[in-house]
Design a protein around this motif. Sequence first.
Motif, mmCIF file in Angstrom:
data_model
loop_
_atom_site.group_PDB
_atom_site.id
_atom_site.type_symbol
_atom_site.label_atom_id
_atom_site.label_comp_id
_atom_site.label_asym_id
_atom_site.label_seq_id
_atom_site.Cartn_x
_atom_site.Cartn_y
_atom_site.Cartn_z
ATOM 1 N N MET A 1 0.823 -1.215 0.000
ATOM 2 C CA MET A 1 0.000 0.000 0.000
ATOM 3 C C MET A 1 0.860 1.270 0.000
ATOM 4 N N MET A 2 1.988 1.202 0.701
ATOM 5 C CA MET A 2 2.886 2.357 0.767
ATOM 6 C C MET A 2 4.104 2.086 -0.103
ATOM 7 N N LYS A 3 4.415 3.009 -1.001
ATOM 8 C CA LYS A 3 5.563 2.843 -1.887
ATOM 9 C C LYS A 3 6.495 4.042 -1.780
ATOM 10 N N ARG A 4 7.784 3.747 -1.945
ATOM 11 C CA ARG A 4 8.806 4.791 -2.001
ATOM 12 C C ARG A 4 9.228 4.943 -3.459
ATOM 13 N N LEU A 5 9.063 6.137 -4.011
ATOM 14 C CA LEU A 5 9.391 6.370 -5.411
ATOM 15 C C LEU A 5 10.523 7.378 -5.551
ATOM 16 N N LYS A 6 11.563 6.978 -6.279
ATOM 17 C CA LYS A 6 12.634 7.911 -6.612
ATOM 18 C C LYS A 6 12.080 8.965 -7.579
ATOM 19 N N TYR A 7 12.799 10.053 -7.700
ATOM 20 C CA TYR A 7 12.335 11.181 -8.520
ATOM 21 C C TYR A 7 11.938 10.740 -9.926
ATOM 22 N N HIS A 8 12.782 9.928 -10.564
ATOM 23 C CA HIS A 8 12.516 9.532 -11.954
ATOM 24 C C HIS A 8 11.338 8.563 -12.075
ATOM 25 N N GLU A 9 10.879 8.017 -10.939
ATOM 26 C CA GLU A 9 9.751 7.076 -10.959
ATOM 27 C C GLU A 9 8.400 7.758 -10.720
ATOM 28 N N ILE A 10 8.430 9.028 -10.361
ATOM 29 C CA ILE A 10 7.194 9.727 -10.004
ATOM 30 C C ILE A 10 6.348 10.030 -11.239
ATOM 31 N N ASP A 11 5.062 9.747 -11.125
ATOM 32 C CA ASP A 11 4.106 10.172 -12.146
ATOM 33 C C ASP A 11 3.660 11.574 -11.731
ATOM 34 N N PHE A 12 4.286 12.606 -12.308
ATOM 35 C CA PHE A 12 4.038 13.962 -11.844
ATOM 36 C C PHE A 12 2.636 14.461 -12.176
ATOM 37 N N GLN A 13 2.006 13.875 -13.163
ATOM 38 C CA GLN A 13 0.624 14.247 -13.455
ATOM 39 C C GLN A 13 -0.283 13.810 -12.312
ATOM 40 N N LYS A 14 -0.092 12.575 -11.840
ATOM 41 C CA LYS A 14 -0.889 12.076 -10.713
ATOM 42 C C LYS A 14 -0.508 12.784 -9.412
ATOM 43 N N TYR A 15 0.782 13.064 -9.253
ATOM 44 C CA TYR A 15 1.258 13.761 -8.054
ATOM 45 C C TYR A 15 0.609 15.148 -7.957
ATOM 46 N N SER A 16 0.648 15.885 -9.061
ATOM 47 C CA SER A 16 0.074 17.236 -9.080
ATOM 48 C C SER A 16 -1.435 17.206 -8.853
ATOM 49 N N LYS A 17 -2.090 16.204 -9.423
ATOM 50 C CA LYS A 17 -3.541 16.082 -9.247
ATOM 51 C C LYS A 17 -3.884 15.804 -7.788
ATOM 52 N N CYS A 18 -3.072 14.975 -7.139
ATOM 53 C CA CYS A 18 -3.279 14.685 -5.718
ATOM 54 C C CYS A 18 -3.146 15.964 -4.892
ATOM 55 N N LEU A 19 -2.132 16.771 -5.182
ATOM 56 C CA LEU A 19 -1.934 18.034 -4.464
ATOM 57 C C LEU A 19 -3.113 18.987 -4.690
ATOM 58 N N GLU A 20 -3.549 19.099 -5.930
ATOM 59 C CA GLU A 20 -4.621 20.036 -6.279
ATOM 60 C C GLU A 20 -5.935 19.681 -5.597
ATOM 61 N N ASN A 21 -6.176 18.373 -5.405
ATOM 62 C CA ASN A 21 -7.420 17.918 -4.789
ATOM 63 C C ASN A 21 -7.307 17.698 -3.286
ATOM 64 N N SER A 22 -6.161 18.027 -2.736
ATOM 65 C CA SER A 22 -5.918 17.733 -1.317
ATOM 66 C C SER A 22 -6.559 18.761 -0.396
ATOM 67 N N ALA A 23 -6.799 18.321 0.843
ATOM 68 C CA ALA A 23 -7.317 19.215 1.880
ATOM 69 C C ALA A 23 -6.203 20.085 2.453
#
Length: 288
Positions: A1-23
């Motif tokens: 359930m919990m993953k550690r992702l190096k910079y080059h492994e990050i899906d920045f589209q999903k990352y940004s979407k998570c931030l935008e929809n976050s509380a």
Amino acid sequence: MMKRLKYHEIDFQKYSKCLENSAQQNWYAKKEVLDELSGNWEILVYEDYKAVLPVPLKKKFGINFVIMPLFCQQLGVFSEKDDIEINNQFLQFLKKNYKVFLYSFNHHNSFSEHLDKKKNYTIPVSDYVILRRKKYFKGRKSTAKCAQHLIYKEIELNVEHISFVEKHFKGLKKETDIKKFKDYLKFLHHSNSLKLCAAYLEEKLINVAVLVDENSKLSLLGLINDETYKTENGPSFLIDKILNHYIHEKEFNFMGSNIRGIEVFFKSFGGELQEYPYLQSKILKKLS
């Protein structure tokens, strides 16, 4: 359930979407800001970007330590709804898998275990007249009123103003830190996220407030004063003018502090306490 992702492994589209929809929306978690302030960072991800936690890293003695970048106040867990159980999982994963020198969560994050907290002060969007009448300390009203002979201007980032900032900024002793601050100002300028507000005594520049300008918030990155003109009460004048111009449409974030005198200064404008938890290694702190 919990993953550690190096910079080059990050899906920045999903990352940004998570931030935008976050509380817990936060300027400092944005990719471009972390790229500028940290340069070396990765993330922890819960499920398929249901929640994320950015992890800034700095190498020392050949080892990567987790440490908050200079000029970055809060990071932490970002999710659609702050969930104490998910937060706990992030915290335990962070403690188990990293050497944490200092990591600051955001003020929305709550945990089952006790974490020490740092102080921040903010003023929500308000009616300036009511804010000044009801929440300013009596002495602050008087000080701001006595400084009305000063002139308020919003200024551009140029060689002259950078020179003023460099000469009078307190607390940055290393040349590398001063350079980082100047580079950050240029980054903010190019991102259309920098606001410089100044106090003048006739033609003389005596105070500059450096602000991060977001859509709905102003954050005080630095209040820089020429101490020769301390008796002119420029800092009180400047903060009062900024609130007068913007508090009806933008929250004001003082960005600290745990220093008593500065804390009282922030509170005197009606600043409301906003604590945020942090994790720090007492052993690593002693060795630093």
